[in-house]
Design an enzyme around this catalytic site. Sequence first.
Site, PDB file in Angstrom:
ATOM      1  CE  LYS A  61      32.329   5.876   4.273  1.00  0.00           C
ATOM      2  NZ  LYS A  61      32.543   4.593   4.912  1.00  0.00           N
ATOM      3  CE  LYS A  97      24.765   7.627   6.654  1.00  0.00           C
ATOM      4  NZ  LYS A  97      25.628   6.596   6.094  1.00  0.00           N
ATOM      5  CE  LYS A 157      30.454   5.033  13.456  1.00  0.00           C
ATOM      6  NZ  LYS A 157      31.098   3.845  12.911  1.00  0.00           N
TER       7      LYS A 157
HETATM    8  P1  TYM Z   1      29.136   1.674  10.121  1.00  0.00           P
HETATM    9  O1  TYM Z   1      30.256   1.481  11.076  1.00  0.00           O
HETATM   10  O2  TYM Z   1      29.113   2.912   9.291  1.00  0.00           O
HETATM   11  O3  TYM Z   1      27.761   1.624  10.901  1.00  0.00           O
HETATM   12  C1  TYM Z   1      27.445   0.567  11.788  1.00  0.00           C
HETATM   13  C2  TYM Z   1      25.974   0.210  11.661  1.00  0.00           C
HETATM   14  O4  TYM Z   1      25.168   1.350  11.963  1.00  0.00           O
HETATM   15  C3  TYM Z   1      24.221   1.565  10.920  1.00  0.00           C
HETATM   16  N1  TYM Z   1      23.969   3.003  10.794  1.00  0.00           N
HETATM   17  C4  TYM Z   1      22.757   3.560  10.850  1.00  0.00           C
HETATM   18  N2  TYM Z   1      21.535   3.026  11.032  1.00  0.00           N
HETATM   19  C5  TYM Z   1      20.481   3.887  11.059  1.00  0.00           C
HETATM   20  N3  TYM Z   1      20.624   5.232  10.924  1.00  0.00           N
HETATM   21  C6  TYM Z   1      21.824   5.804  10.728  1.00  0.00           C
HETATM   22  N4  TYM Z   1      21.947   7.124  10.614  1.00  0.00           N
HETATM   23  C7  TYM Z   1      22.975   4.960  10.693  1.00  0.00           C
HETATM   24  N5  TYM Z   1      24.308   5.185  10.536  1.00  0.00           N
HETATM   25  C8  TYM Z   1      24.895   3.972  10.598  1.00  0.00           C
HETATM   26  C9  TYM Z   1      24.891   0.993   9.678  1.00  0.00           C
HETATM   27  O5  TYM Z   1      23.954   0.692   8.678  1.00  0.00           O
HETATM   28  C10 TYM Z   1      25.584  -0.216  10.240  1.00  0.00           C
HETATM   29  O6  TYM Z   1      24.684  -1.306  10.322  1.00  0.00           O
HETATM   30  N6  TYM Z   1      30.203  -1.267   6.234  1.00  0.00           N
HETATM   31  C11 TYM Z   1      29.693  -1.262   7.589  1.00  0.00           C
HETATM   32  C12 TYM Z   1      30.476  -2.129   8.546  1.00  0.00           C
HETATM   33  C13 TYM Z   1      30.665  -3.548   8.095  1.00  0.00           C
HETATM   34  C14 TYM Z   1      29.690  -4.571   8.105  1.00  0.00           C
HETATM   35  C15 TYM Z   1      30.352  -5.737   7.650  1.00  0.00           C
HETATM   36  C16 TYM Z   1      28.344  -4.603   8.445  1.00  0.00           C
HETATM   37  C17 TYM Z   1      31.817  -4.090   7.644  1.00  0.00           C
HETATM   38  N7  TYM Z   1      31.648  -5.426   7.376  1.00  0.00           N
HETATM   39  C18 TYM Z   1      29.663  -6.945   7.512  1.00  0.00           C
HETATM   40  C19 TYM Z   1      27.659  -5.814   8.310  1.00  0.00           C
HETATM   41  C20 TYM Z   1      28.325  -6.964   7.854  1.00  0.00           C
HETATM   42  C21 TYM Z   1      29.767   0.168   8.127  1.00  0.00           C
HETATM   43  O7  TYM Z   1      30.530   0.967   7.687  1.00  0.00           O
HETATM   44  O8  TYM Z   1      28.975   0.395   9.200  1.00  0.00           O
END
Ligand code: TYM
Length: 355
Positions: A115, A217, A220
């Site tokens: 990032k 991957k 978004k």
């Molecule tokens: P975020 O918002 O990027 O994504 C949310 C969840 O979706 C999963 N994910 C995927 N799984 C499979 N294939 C993909 N292509 C894919 N893209 C996204 C992510 O692994 C995630 O589970 N840092 C985290 C948010 C967060 C969080 C937390 C999660 C903040 N605090 C505490 C768990 C516990 C994030 O950016 O997810």
Amino acid sequence: MSAFKPLVFSGVQPTGNLHLGNYLGAIRKFVALQDSYDCIYCVVDMHSITAQLVHADLAEQTRSITAAYLAAGIDPKKHIVFNQSRVPQHAELAWIFNCVARIGWMNRMTQFKDKAGKDRENASLGLLAYPSLMAADILVYRATHVPVGDDQKQHLELTRDIAQKFNNDFSDRIAELGLEVEMEVGEEKVNGFFPLTEPLIEGPATRVMSLRDGSKKMSKSDPSDLSRINLTDDADAISKKIRKAKTDPAPLPSELEGLEGRPEAENLVGIYAALSDKTRQEVISEFGGQQFSVFKPALADLAVEKLAPIASEMRRILDDKAFIDGVLRDGGERAGALAQKTMKSVHEIVGLLND
Ligand code: TYM
């Protein structure tokens, strides 16, 4: 000495459209875990300002993720649904964790490197400290299990490192205050104030790939909308994107090994498996030897059948902003009460004088 009560926590950032990866890798698992655990599901709005501070529609995006949680089947009465910024203890514990974690740990995070890009010096301090806030999200509830997609694995390892260092650094204080909790780590029994949280990363779709490039991957932030299926796409859009998904000319193999070196085929098989609750082997047994001209329409029908009801329910819920805001307010109050309890103990452990 008591044991940690099993508790699930997870979060999704309110940035950009939710896509099939978010759904299969995370939200669908959130729904499934509700039957066997107490769960806390958060919309992590404070994380979403780390990469870009100003968002014209942050509040709307926060409502949209909440609507997706509810439309997918999360029950906000039995469990807790709220947005992170309502519970200031997340930021407070993150500050303490900033003093526990080392800069080197943060610098090693692959998501930070991705990032921040080439101009690391110019990334926000928040982006560097992002995993510390994530650890605080989880540990302010002393949550034991965290369902996420594969891309969050490293952040969860860091969460364990932070918990372990805090437990070690303050072990005498924790014991003195009688705040030790026993936990099993592998064969060993250890104790501490924070649990060593377990990631829940399993199933055929922990890493859903771009429909345009099987080495990237699904994300978004991909500029091509054809690369992902958004949770709000209608049936036509879903079918078109699957029809246009990149594949190779060979038919599907009859054995799993035949998917090796064929990332696009492997991805579509994984998506089919996850959506139909089958294993990848079962999907291959059904479609082995078939061309993509047969498999893709079957996948499109399945995706529409599973996703369209969520999209329409999301739209219905989004029409009632007062309802969504009420859910977040109520969830925030319940989460806040739990977080406050943890922070009271953390203040005592660290020696911050403020009663
Ligand atoms: P975020 O918002 O990027 O994504 C949310 C969840 O979706 C999963 N994910 C995927 N799984 C499979 N294939 C993909 N292509 C894919 N893209 C996204 C992510 O692994 C995630 O589970 N840092 C985290 C948010 C967060 C969080 C937390 C999660 C903040 N605090 C505490 C768990 C516990 C994030 O950016 O997810």
